[in-house]
Design a protein around this motif. Sequence first.
Motif, short mmCIF file in Angstrom:
data_model
loop_
_atom_site.label_atom_id
_atom_site.label_comp_id
_atom_site.label_asym_id
_atom_site.label_seq_id
_atom_site.Cartn_x
_atom_site.Cartn_y
_atom_site.Cartn_z
N LEU A 71 0.84 -1.20 0.00
CA LEU A 71 0.00 0.00 0.00
C LEU A 71 0.87 1.25 0.00
CD1 LEU A 71 -2.83 -0.80 2.58
CD2 LEU A 71 -2.96 -0.87 0.09
N THR A 72 0.54 2.19 -0.87
CA THR A 72 1.19 3.50 -0.88
C THR A 72 0.09 4.56 -0.86
OG1 THR A 72 1.26 3.98 -3.25
CG2 THR A 72 2.95 2.48 -2.40
N ASN A 73 0.49 5.81 -0.91
CA ASN A 73 -0.48 6.89 -0.90
C ASN A 73 -1.30 6.96 -2.17
OD1 ASN A 73 -1.60 9.16 0.48
ND2 ASN A 73 -0.49 10.52 -0.89
N ASP A 74 -0.82 6.31 -3.26
CA ASP A 74 -1.46 6.42 -4.56
C ASP A 74 -2.13 5.15 -5.05
OD1 ASP A 74 -0.57 9.21 -5.34
OD2 ASP A 74 1.38 8.27 -5.02
N MET A 75 -1.72 4.00 -4.52
CA MET A 75 -2.21 2.75 -5.10
C MET A 75 -1.98 1.56 -4.18
SD MET A 75 0.81 1.83 -7.89
CE MET A 75 0.74 3.39 -8.75
N ALA A 76 -2.57 0.44 -4.58
CA ALA A 76 -2.28 -0.86 -3.96
C ALA A 76 -1.64 -1.73 -5.04
CB ALA A 76 -3.55 -1.51 -3.44
N VAL A 77 -0.46 -2.28 -4.74
CA VAL A 77 0.26 -3.16 -5.66
C VAL A 77 -0.01 -4.59 -5.20
CG1 VAL A 77 2.46 -3.73 -6.71
CG2 VAL A 77 2.04 -1.39 -5.91
N ARG A 78 -0.71 -5.37 -6.01
CA ARG A 78 -1.13 -6.72 -5.64
C ARG A 78 -0.34 -7.75 -6.45
NH1 ARG A 78 -5.99 -8.56 -3.31
NH2 ARG A 78 -6.66 -6.38 -3.29
N VAL A 79 0.23 -8.76 -5.75
CA VAL A 79 1.12 -9.71 -6.41
C VAL A 79 1.09 -11.05 -5.69
CG1 VAL A 79 3.07 -8.92 -5.03
CG2 VAL A 79 3.51 -10.06 -7.18
N LEU A 80 1.37 -12.12 -6.43
CA LEU A 80 1.49 -13.45 -5.84
C LEU A 80 2.94 -13.89 -5.76
CD1 LEU A 80 -1.59 -15.30 -7.37
CD2 LEU A 80 -1.25 -14.57 -5.01
N GLY A 81 3.76 -13.56 -6.73
CA GLY A 81 5.18 -13.92 -6.68
C GLY A 81 5.94 -13.25 -7.80
N THR A 82 6.82 -12.32 -7.47
CA THR A 82 7.53 -11.56 -8.50
C THR A 82 8.56 -10.67 -7.84
OG1 THR A 82 7.18 -10.13 -10.40
CG2 THR A 82 5.93 -9.64 -8.45
N SER A 83 9.29 -9.88 -8.66
CA SER A 83 10.28 -8.92 -8.16
C SER A 83 9.97 -7.56 -8.77
CB SER A 83 11.70 -9.35 -8.54
OG SER A 83 12.02 -10.61 -7.98
N PHE A 84 9.92 -6.53 -7.94
CA PHE A 84 9.55 -5.20 -8.44
C PHE A 84 10.07 -4.14 -7.49
CE2 PHE A 84 6.25 -6.90 -5.81
CZ PHE A 84 5.81 -5.85 -5.03
N ASN A 85 10.19 -2.91 -8.02
CA ASN A 85 10.66 -1.77 -7.25
C ASN A 85 9.52 -0.77 -7.10
OD1 ASN A 85 13.40 -0.56 -6.24
ND2 ASN A 85 12.35 1.15 -7.19
N VAL A 86 9.36 -0.23 -5.89
CA VAL A 86 8.33 0.77 -5.63
C VAL A 86 8.99 2.00 -5.01
CG1 VAL A 86 6.16 1.30 -4.47
CG2 VAL A 86 6.63 -1.05 -5.20
N ASN A 87 8.72 3.16 -5.60
CA ASN A 87 9.26 4.43 -5.13
C ASN A 87 8.09 5.38 -4.89
OD1 ASN A 87 10.49 6.94 -4.76
ND2 ASN A 87 12.10 6.54 -6.24
N THR A 88 7.92 5.84 -3.63
CA THR A 88 6.79 6.72 -3.31
C THR A 88 7.21 8.18 -3.19
OG1 THR A 88 7.03 6.50 -0.91
CG2 THR A 88 5.73 4.83 -2.04
N ARG A 89 8.41 8.52 -3.64
CA ARG A 89 8.87 9.90 -3.53
C ARG A 89 8.36 10.75 -4.69
NH1 ARG A 89 14.64 7.21 -2.20
NH2 ARG A 89 14.41 7.04 0.06
N ARG A 90 8.64 12.03 -4.64
CA ARG A 90 8.31 12.99 -5.71
C ARG A 90 6.81 13.16 -5.93
NH1 ARG A 90 12.90 11.23 -10.24
NH2 ARG A 90 14.55 10.74 -8.74
#
Length: 338
Positions: free
Chosen positions: A188-207
């Motif tokens: 959970l971030t201020n803008d969205m919900a990222v839903r996943v079962l198994g993977t690799s990803f980067n999340v940046n909540t700045r700017r």
Amino acid sequence: MSNFTTQDLLQHPGFRKWVLEQDETEAVFWETWLGSHPGQEGELLEAKEILLALHNAQMPPSGAEEETWTRIEDSIESAAGREDGAKVVQMPRASNRRWMGYAAAVAVLVAAVSFWLFNREEYVHYQTSRLEVRTIVLPDGSEVRLNGNSSLSLKAGWGKGKERTVLLGGEAFFNIKQQPGAEPFIVLTNDMAVRVLGTSFNVNTRRGQTQVVLSNGKVQLELKNKTSAPITMQAGDMIAYSSMKDSLVNKQVNPENYCSWRTKVLHFTDAPIRDVVRALHENTSVIIEPEDAGLGDQTFTGSIPLDDIGIFFKTISRTFNVQIEETEKNVYRISRQN
């Protein structure tokens, strides 16, 4: 993430650090949390007011005493748990500000004791300093690489047959362990919900936005304030969304350029210098101030070790005929050569 009660907030070390020490990093975290839980503004403001009252040993300015006292009494009654037959001690409503300060202290003490007596659920909170990069292994075996000046929060007992939800402030790289039949993993971030079962990803909540870059696997994004269907990302996708500005960007990128910070090296390909400067500031304590606004439109390709930004200075000095001057500690000015 489940909601915090007023008592949860009073016991949360990160919340106390924000309120009592005015910590900037914690401020970002709690602003992000409130953005995802707008219905809890009342609990947050109440807990903040109680902490400040105890810390200052006095109540807010004259005229607010009665209203404040009513909220504190309600908090005590809730924390004491009326359904368990517990009685609430009623303190006299003295008009003297000193006695009101003592009453506030008693209110916090009762709320805190009740919190432990009734064994309310706790939260685990991770926080990194500006130059710290930390790996967190979650109970389900998933790994989170937390970038500097970032925070991650999850409920105690997380993942045990329940929804695996975390709240992120700042930046992190997620390597999610696949668990057949398990609940989805949600960031959970201020803008969205990222839903996943198994993977690799980067999340940046700045700017002022949330940027997701997918290295492998698939994820779904549920955008805040959007009624459209969730967005399914493929490997190599980069999506940046700001609920405040209602702006959405979607393009194909090299994921390594967005998560190379894990090894304390930043990679750039044809990146505007203004973005390079901003990324260096976000990952270090360095401030770089180009005198010529046009220089920010120029592009940079290369790698910059976070412990040796002199490489960046040497490259742009040769390429764009500029000079770099350190005006004060960790503050640099870039100007054109005469």
